[in-house]
Design a protein around this motif. Structure first.
Motif, PDB file in Angstrom:
ATOM      1  N   UNK A 114       0.811  -1.224   0.000  1.00  0.00           N
ATOM      2  CA  UNK A 114       0.000   0.000   0.000  1.00  0.00           C
ATOM      3  C   UNK A 114       0.840   1.269   0.000  1.00  0.00           C
ATOM      4  N   UNK A 115       1.969   1.248   0.712  1.00  0.00           N
ATOM      5  CA  UNK A 115       2.730   2.483   0.895  1.00  0.00           C
ATOM      6  C   UNK A 115       3.895   2.664  -0.068  1.00  0.00           C
ATOM      7  N   UNK A 116       4.376   1.584  -0.674  1.00  0.00           N
ATOM      8  CA  UNK A 116       5.487   1.724  -1.621  1.00  0.00           C
ATOM      9  C   UNK A 116       5.161   2.685  -2.769  1.00  0.00           C
ATOM     10  N   UNK A 117       3.956   2.628  -3.368  1.00  0.00           N
ATOM     11  CA  UNK A 117       3.667   3.582  -4.449  1.00  0.00           C
ATOM     12  C   UNK A 117       3.692   5.036  -3.975  1.00  0.00           C
ATOM     13  N   UNK A 118       3.261   5.274  -2.741  1.00  0.00           N
ATOM     14  CA  UNK A 118       3.242   6.635  -2.207  1.00  0.00           C
ATOM     15  C   UNK A 118       4.667   7.178  -2.129  1.00  0.00           C
ATOM     16  N   UNK A 119       5.556   6.419  -1.487  1.00  0.00           N
ATOM     17  CA  UNK A 119       6.913   6.913  -1.289  1.00  0.00           C
ATOM     18  C   UNK A 119       7.726   6.883  -2.568  1.00  0.00           C
ATOM     19  N   UNK A 120       7.436   5.954  -3.463  1.00  0.00           N
ATOM     20  CA  UNK A 120       8.087   5.937  -4.776  1.00  0.00           C
ATOM     21  C   UNK A 120       7.789   7.235  -5.510  1.00  0.00           C
ATOM     22  N   UNK A 121       6.530   7.605  -5.571  1.00  0.00           N
ATOM     23  CA  UNK A 121       6.147   8.821  -6.289  1.00  0.00           C
ATOM     24  C   UNK A 121       6.614  10.084  -5.552  1.00  0.00           C
ATOM     25  N   UNK A 122       6.500  10.059  -4.232  1.00  0.00           N
ATOM     26  CA  UNK A 122       6.881  11.227  -3.432  1.00  0.00           C
ATOM     27  C   UNK A 122       8.376  11.507  -3.518  1.00  0.00           C
ATOM     28  N   UNK A 123       9.205  10.486  -3.303  1.00  0.00           N
ATOM     29  CA  UNK A 123      10.647  10.696  -3.225  1.00  0.00           C
ATOM     30  C   UNK A 123      11.308  10.885  -4.584  1.00  0.00           C
ATOM     31  N   UNK A 124      10.661  10.402  -5.638  1.00  0.00           N
ATOM     32  CA  UNK A 124      11.253  10.568  -6.971  1.00  0.00           C
ATOM     33  C   UNK A 124      10.706  11.793  -7.687  1.00  0.00           C
ATOM     34  N   UNK A 125       9.989  12.637  -6.966  1.00  0.00           N
ATOM     35  CA  UNK A 125       9.610  13.936  -7.520  1.00  0.00           C
ATOM     36  C   UNK A 125       8.459  13.922  -8.500  1.00  0.00           C
ATOM     37  N   UNK A 126       7.583  12.892  -8.438  1.00  0.00           N
ATOM     38  CA  UNK A 126       6.378  12.933  -9.260  1.00  0.00           C
ATOM     39  C   UNK A 126       5.560  14.154  -8.851  1.00  0.00           C
ATOM     40  N   UNK A 127       4.703  14.650  -9.741  1.00  0.00           N
ATOM     41  CA  UNK A 127       3.923  15.827  -9.373  1.00  0.00           C
ATOM     42  C   UNK A 127       2.894  15.475  -8.307  1.00  0.00           C
ATOM     43  N   UNK A 128       2.363  16.520  -7.666  1.00  0.00           N
ATOM     44  CA  UNK A 128       1.446  16.327  -6.544  1.00  0.00           C
ATOM     45  C   UNK A 128       0.229  15.511  -6.937  1.00  0.00           C
ATOM     46  N   UNK A 129      -0.264  15.707  -8.137  1.00  0.00           N
ATOM     47  CA  UNK A 129      -1.453  14.970  -8.581  1.00  0.00           C
ATOM     48  C   UNK A 129      -1.179  13.468  -8.606  1.00  0.00           C
ATOM     49  N   UNK A 130       0.018  13.086  -9.055  1.00  0.00           N
ATOM     50  CA  UNK A 130       0.361  11.658  -9.110  1.00  0.00           C
ATOM     51  C   UNK A 130       0.449  11.066  -7.713  1.00  0.00           C
ATOM     52  N   UNK A 131       0.995  11.824  -6.765  1.00  0.00           N
ATOM     53  CA  UNK A 131       1.070  11.342  -5.380  1.00  0.00           C
ATOM     54  C   UNK A 131      -0.333  11.207  -4.807  1.00  0.00           C
ATOM     55  N   UNK A 132      -1.185  12.188  -5.091  1.00  0.00           N
ATOM     56  CA  UNK A 132      -2.552  12.170  -4.535  1.00  0.00           C
ATOM     57  C   UNK A 132      -3.418  11.072  -5.134  1.00  0.00           C
ATOM     58  N   UNK A 133      -3.010  10.521  -6.275  1.00  0.00           N
ATOM     59  CA  UNK A 133      -3.791   9.427  -6.875  1.00  0.00           C
ATOM     60  C   UNK A 133      -3.507   8.074  -6.229  1.00  0.00           C
ATOM     61  N   UNK A 134      -2.504   7.993  -5.358  1.00  0.00           N
ATOM     62  CA  UNK A 134      -2.146   6.709  -4.754  1.00  0.00           C
ATOM     63  C   UNK A 134      -3.319   6.011  -4.042  1.00  0.00           C
ATOM     64  N   UNK A 135      -4.190   6.727  -3.319  1.00  0.00           N
ATOM     65  CA  UNK A 135      -5.321   6.020  -2.686  1.00  0.00           C
ATOM     66  C   UNK A 135      -6.217   5.288  -3.680  1.00  0.00           C
TER      67      UNK A 135
END
Length: 197
Positions: free
Chosen positions: A159-180
């Protein structure tokens, strides 16, 4: 009731000023430009006051961050594991895509070369949330909502790997917010398996 000694009140005011200063500076100027000198100047204290309580700027920033997070990402338990995961992950992604996330990314970067800071990040930010998530997943296992043959520690990673993958690699905010939105997809593989007839 015994009144609080004046020295303790002064210490608490100084501590509060330092924690506010580090967060404001990290957000306003960027974590990379943050220095103990700048924190001391902004807080109106001497550098020795800061070093009396913290070993480095990352440690000060982490304390400031933890105070701001507080119970803001506590894990709900409504009985519906999908809804609870979405609620919690939404709260996490909202934090990570705001000022808290900007500071947290800087702390994690610094912690790559500071094992003591990394350990403190895990102990104060990561591990407590992992325990909460595992406890909620244990309840879901007991209720028959997710499989019992997979360790909940592995489920947490899913559940959390996609969140931190996108967050730490600088994906845009929209991509991080789509994780749920990935919760239902992950749960497809975690639902109890129906025996083949």
């Amino acid at each position: 009731m015994t009144p609080e000694p004046q020295s303790e009140r002064r210490s608490e005011r100084a501590r509060r000023a330092i924690l506010d200063a580090v967060f404001e500076l990290a957000v306003g100027k960027g974590y990379a430009k943050l220095t103990i000198e700048a924190i001391a100047s902004r807080a109106g204290v001497g550098k020795p006051t800061i070093y009396r309580w913290w070993s480095c700027k990352g440690a000060v920033a982490l304390d400031s961050l933890n105070e701001r997070i507080g119970d803001g990402i506590a894990f709900p338990d409504t009985g519906d594991i999908a809804a609870d995961l979405k609620t919690q992950l939404t709260a996490v992604t909202e934090l990570l895509t705001g000022d808290v996330g900007r500071v947290f990314r800087g702390i994690i970067g610094e912690a790559q070369n500071d094992p003591e800071l990394m350990e403190t990040v895990r102990e104060t930010v990561v591990d407590p949330r992992i325990r909460e998530c595992r406890a909620r997943l244990d309840s879901a296992v007991a209720a028959g909502q997710v499989r019992a043959d997979l360790p909940t520690s592995v489920m947490v990673d899913l559940f959390y790997a996609p969140v931190y993958y996108r967050f730490l690699l600088g994906f845009d905010a929209a991509a991080v917010r789509r994780c749920p939105e990935l919760v239902e997809e992950v749960l497809l593989g975690l639902r109890p398996r129906t025996p083949h007839m």
